[in-house]
Design a protein around this motif. Structure first.
Motif, short mmCIF file in Angstrom:
data_model
loop_
_atom_site.label_atom_id
_atom_site.label_comp_id
_atom_site.label_asym_id
_atom_site.label_seq_id
_atom_site.Cartn_x
_atom_site.Cartn_y
_atom_site.Cartn_z
N PRO A 1 0.93 5.40 0.79
CA PRO A 1 -0.61 6.06 1.20
C PRO A 1 -0.74 6.97 1.25
CG PRO A 1 0.57 5.11 2.96
CD PRO A 1 1.12 4.43 2.12
N LEU B 1 0.78 -1.38 0.20
CA LEU B 1 0.19 -0.02 0.24
C LEU B 1 0.79 1.15 -0.13
CD1 LEU B 1 -2.97 1.80 0.51
CD2 LEU B 1 -2.19 1.07 2.78
N ASN C 1 -2.85 7.59 5.35
CA ASN C 1 -1.71 6.98 6.60
C ASN C 1 -3.05 7.54 8.41
OD1 ASN C 1 0.38 6.09 7.14
ND2 ASN C 1 1.11 7.87 5.58
N THR D 1 3.82 -0.70 4.22
CA THR D 1 3.69 0.11 3.27
C THR D 1 4.69 0.53 2.93
OG1 THR D 1 3.03 1.51 5.54
CG2 THR D 1 1.21 1.15 4.04
#
Length: 140
Positions: A96, A94, A101, A115
């Protein structure tokens, strides 16, 4: 390197404030991007779009860097993507935005989602290479 792109933006009609696109990178990687706002009115569309575009991929980067608002329904969409990736044995990362976040820190602080700070770092991670620079958020 050849890049295959499917720019399938969802029409911004009625209350839909988001657009989605897919880039395919050989041999079997996809980057699914969203921009705009993801909330209860379009989170299912986002999840459905992402799930339709994960067929025959081994690696997936979900790029939310252009998402300006991310409601709690977006978390359900990410969980659906995570579940599908788990079933299909797809490695995913991911990427973000700040609003994403923020919601992850508030609503899902124990998340095990991987992430990265950029799509380039996500692609490096998915290809088994360590990015040169990785931003790490501190837990409070």
């Amino acid at each position: 390197m050849t890049v295959f792109s499917t720019n399938a933006l969802i029409d911004r009609t009625d209350n839909s404030q988001a657009g989605f696109s897919t880039r395919r990178l050989p041999p079997s990687t996809a980057v699914i991007s969203a921009h705009g706002e993801i909330d209860a009115t379009n989170a299912n569309e986002f999840a459905d779009y992402a799930l339709r575009h994960t067929g025959e991929v081994e690696r997936l980067a979900v790029d939310l860097t252009e998402v300006e608002f991310f409601g709690t329904a977006g978390l359900s969409a990410l969980k659906a993507i995570e579940a599908q990736c788990s079933v299909r044995d797809i490695d995913w990362v991911l990427v973000p935005s700040k609003p994403v976040n923020r919601l992850l820190r508030i609503c899902d602080p124990e998340s095990d989602w991987h992430t990265c700070y950029s799509v380039a770092a996500a692609l490096s991670t998915l290809n088994g290479k360590t990015p040169l620079l990785q931003l790490v958020t501190k837990s409070r």
